[in-house]
Design an enzyme around this catalytic site. Structure first.
Site, PDB file in Angstrom:
ATOM      1  N   THR A   3       0.824  -1.213   0.000  1.00 28.88           N
ATOM      2  CA  THR A   3       0.000   0.000   0.000  1.00 28.88           C
ATOM      3  C   THR A   3       0.855   1.258   0.000  1.00 28.88           C
ATOM      4  O   THR A   3       0.437   2.299  -0.524  1.00 28.88           O
ATOM      5  CB  THR A   3      -0.949  -0.022   1.227  1.00 28.88           C
ATOM      6  OG1 THR A   3      -1.798  -1.149   1.086  1.00 28.88           O
ATOM      7  CG2 THR A   3      -1.799   1.227   1.315  1.00 28.88           C
ATOM      8  N   SER A  33       1.644  -7.585  -0.726  1.00 27.51           N
ATOM      9  CA  SER A  33       2.466  -8.571  -0.012  1.00 27.51           C
ATOM     10  C   SER A  33       1.718  -9.876   0.251  1.00 27.51           C
ATOM     11  O   SER A  33       2.309 -10.841   0.729  1.00 27.51           O
ATOM     12  CB  SER A  33       3.027  -7.986   1.277  1.00 27.51           C
ATOM     13  OG  SER A  33       2.036  -7.853   2.258  1.00 27.51           O
ATOM     14  N   TYR A  84      -8.214   0.408  -4.107  1.00 28.52           N
ATOM     15  CA  TYR A  84      -6.914   0.768  -4.693  1.00 28.52           C
ATOM     16  C   TYR A  84      -6.175  -0.524  -4.956  1.00 28.52           C
ATOM     17  O   TYR A  84      -6.582  -1.588  -4.481  1.00 28.52           O
ATOM     18  CB  TYR A  84      -6.112   1.655  -3.722  1.00 28.52           C
ATOM     19  CG  TYR A  84      -5.628   0.894  -2.512  1.00 28.52           C
ATOM     20  CD1 TYR A  84      -6.478   0.638  -1.445  1.00 28.52           C
ATOM     21  CD2 TYR A  84      -4.335   0.368  -2.459  1.00 28.52           C
ATOM     22  CE1 TYR A  84      -6.060  -0.092  -0.341  1.00 28.52           C
ATOM     23  CE2 TYR A  84      -3.903  -0.361  -1.353  1.00 28.52           C
ATOM     24  CZ  TYR A  84      -4.766  -0.586  -0.307  1.00 28.52           C
ATOM     25  OH  TYR A  84      -4.361  -1.320   0.771  1.00 28.52           O
ATOM     26  N   LYS A 128       0.749  -7.885  12.526  1.00 32.05           N
ATOM     27  CA  LYS A 128      -0.379  -7.040  12.126  1.00 32.05           C
ATOM     28  C   LYS A 128      -1.585  -7.484  12.934  1.00 32.05           C
ATOM     29  O   LYS A 128      -1.957  -8.661  12.903  1.00 32.05           O
ATOM     30  CB  LYS A 128      -0.634  -7.178  10.626  1.00 32.05           C
ATOM     31  CG  LYS A 128      -1.632  -6.179  10.089  1.00 32.05           C
ATOM     32  CD  LYS A 128      -1.738  -6.231   8.569  1.00 32.05           C
ATOM     33  CE  LYS A 128      -2.640  -5.115   8.054  1.00 32.05           C
ATOM     34  NZ  LYS A 128      -2.768  -5.133   6.586  1.00 32.05           N
ATOM     35  N   THR A 182       1.796  -4.434   4.163  1.00 32.64           N
ATOM     36  CA  THR A 182       1.695  -4.694   5.602  1.00 32.64           C
ATOM     37  C   THR A 182       1.181  -6.104   5.917  1.00 32.64           C
ATOM     38  O   THR A 182       1.382  -6.598   7.024  1.00 32.64           O
ATOM     39  CB  THR A 182       0.777  -3.659   6.277  1.00 32.64           C
ATOM     40  OG1 THR A 182      -0.539  -3.757   5.712  1.00 32.64           O
ATOM     41  CG2 THR A 182       1.316  -2.257   6.118  1.00 32.64           C
ATOM     42  N   ASP A 183       0.503  -6.746   4.954  1.00 32.20           N
ATOM     43  CA  ASP A 183      -0.120  -8.047   5.257  1.00 32.20           C
ATOM     44  C   ASP A 183       0.897  -9.093   5.727  1.00 32.20           C
ATOM     45  O   ASP A 183       0.612  -9.886   6.621  1.00 32.20           O
ATOM     46  CB  ASP A 183      -0.861  -8.592   4.033  1.00 32.20           C
ATOM     47  CG  ASP A 183      -2.127  -7.801   3.705  1.00 32.20           C
ATOM     48  OD1 ASP A 183      -2.475  -6.896   4.477  1.00 32.20           O
ATOM     49  OD2 ASP A 183      -2.759  -8.108   2.675  1.00 32.20           O
ATOM     50  N   GLU A 214      -2.706 -28.302  28.335  1.00 25.46           N
ATOM     51  CA  GLU A 214      -3.885 -29.166  28.160  1.00 25.46           C
ATOM     52  C   GLU A 214      -3.617 -30.280  27.163  1.00 25.46           C
ATOM     53  O   GLU A 214      -4.372 -31.240  27.090  1.00 25.46           O
ATOM     54  CB  GLU A 214      -5.068 -28.324  27.678  1.00 25.46           C
ATOM     55  CG  GLU A 214      -5.677 -27.439  28.746  1.00 25.46           C
ATOM     56  CD  GLU A 214      -6.933 -26.756  28.221  1.00 25.46           C
ATOM     57  OE1 GLU A 214      -7.987 -27.409  28.136  1.00 25.46           O
ATOM     58  OE2 GLU A 214      -6.832 -25.561  27.880  1.00 25.46           O
TER      59      GLU A 214
HETATM   60  N1  ASP Z   1      -2.535  -6.006   0.901  1.00 27.27           N
HETATM   61  C1  ASP Z   1      -1.586  -4.931   1.103  1.00 27.27           C
HETATM   62  C2  ASP Z   1      -0.214  -5.558   1.132  1.00 27.27           C
HETATM   63  O1  ASP Z   1       0.104  -6.226   2.067  1.00 27.27           O
HETATM   64  C3  ASP Z   1      -1.914  -4.216   2.340  1.00 27.27           C
HETATM   65  C4  ASP Z   1      -0.916  -3.146   2.763  1.00 27.27           C
HETATM   66  O2  ASP Z   1       0.148  -2.973   2.241  1.00 27.27           O
HETATM   67  O3  ASP Z   1      -1.248  -2.433   3.736  1.00 27.27           O
HETATM   68  O4  ASP Z   1       0.530  -5.372   0.209  1.00 27.27           O
END
Ligand code: ASP
Length: 334
Positions: free
Chosen positions: A20, A66, A33, A172, A99-100, A290
């Site tokens: 992103t 990602s 996007y 995340k 971020t993923d 457990e």
């Molecule tokens: N789906 C995106 C990625 O991981 C989300 C992001 O970058 O925030 O590339």
């Protein structure tokens, strides 16, 4: 202004992978996007007005969301960073990343790189053009971190939302807020803004060599999420496609229905290691609470959630570590 050991402006290699932070939207208030739509050159062009006191050397590696991260990009990143660590003229490395799966890339690099020059991953939750876009601020923060000699000897770091996390801790934890990242067992290791950086403790890994060799390939390891009322068929299915290891994302402290544990126990007997981690947000998964790990032959994932447990198990098996107690020792260390 940050200066390097030679007294000059820090020189940072910027490895672009997409995400992103390299995405843009035509509508400031719309929701859709494409991650990775912008080239690294055009993304860095947007930084021109920020007057960052660093010399940025761009190197595009990929332009992907990602969710599509995998071996080819990891292999390219690892080679570039190893090379950069040996060039005296490079002071640090930035990796722009979605971020993923940033936590997976950061941890994979953590396990396989010397804790040498700063390596800083950075992403964004909102694309360029969206109201409140966070990419440029996160990037400016990441430049500040990667330019700081105190960022070395900590392993790869992730900068998001004015916060710096160590690779081993970060995950995340939210789908869309700009403070989507959390750390466990440690929280942030520093706070950062474009003008300030405060570390919450010293670097403890200076001089540490890579813990594991960079492999030729990574084995197929699956994450199996436990759910109430499930049966053992998914375990059989994973074995039938040749999984070399299974990470259980278990309920609570890594639990699963008895029929699933029994099937996983059979997998262990057939030579497929099984690591129990938890599908809950955070906490330790300890041995023999457990679930009788000793009887089943399972490994307890300890502080690592399922995504990072999978990375560690891949790296261990690729390095020829298959003895259960050695695998457990690696998870105990995290
Ligand atoms: N789906 C995106 C990625 O991981 C989300 C992001 O970058 O925030 O590339």
């Amino acid at each position: 202004m940050s200066t390097n050991l030679n007294g000059g402006i820090p020189r940072l290699l910027v490895l672009g992978t997409g995400g992103t932070i390299a995405g843009s939207t035509a509508s400031a208030t719309g929701g859709s996007y494409a991650a990775g739509g912008l080239s690294l050159t055009s993304m860095l062009g947007d930084l021109a007005g920020l007057e960052l006191s660093a010399d940025l050397i761009p190197k595009p590696i990929a332009q992907i969301g990602s969710q599509d991260m995998g071996w080819d990009v990891w292999d390219a990143l690892h080679k570039e960073i190893v090379a950069a660590q040996s060039y005296p003229e490079i002071d640090g490395v930035l990796v722009t990343h979605g971020t993923d799966t940033a936590e997976e890339t950061a941890y994979l690099l953590d396990l396989t790189l010397a804790a040498d020059k700063p390596v800083v991953l950075v992403g964004a939750m909102r694309p360029a053009g969206a109201v409140g876009a966070d990419g440029m601020r996160n990037f400016a923060n990441a430049v500040r971190v990667a330019s700081d000699p105190d960022a070395s000897g900590r392993g790869p770091l992730l900068v998001m939302g004015d916060t710096v996390f160590a690779a081993k801790d970060v995950r995340k934890a939210a789908t869309s807020s700009i403070d989507a990242f959390k750390g466990y067992p440690r929280g942030p290791v520093a706070r950062v803004t474009p003008s300030n950086l405060d570390w919450f403790g010293g670097a403890t890994r200076k001089g540490e060599f890579a813990r594991y060799q960079w492999p030729e390939a990574l084995p197929r390891i699956a994450i199996l999420t436990a759910g109430a009322g499930m049966d053992a068929k998914p375990v059989e299915a994973l074995l039938s496609i040749g999984c070399k290891g299974i990470v259980l994302a278990g309920m609570g402290q890594g639990n699963a229905p008895k029929c699933v544990l029994d099937a996983l126990g059979e997998a262990v007997k057939s030579g497929v290691p099984v690591v129990r981690s938890a599908r809950v947000d955070e906490g330790l998964v300890d041995r023999n609470v457990e679930v009788d790990d000793d009887a089943y032959g399972f490994v307890a994932g300890r502080a690592l959630g399922p995504a990072k447990a999978r990375i560690l198990l891949m790296v261990l098996l690729a390095n020829g570590v298959s003895d259960r107690s050695e695998i457990q020792a690696a998870f105990d260390r995290g």
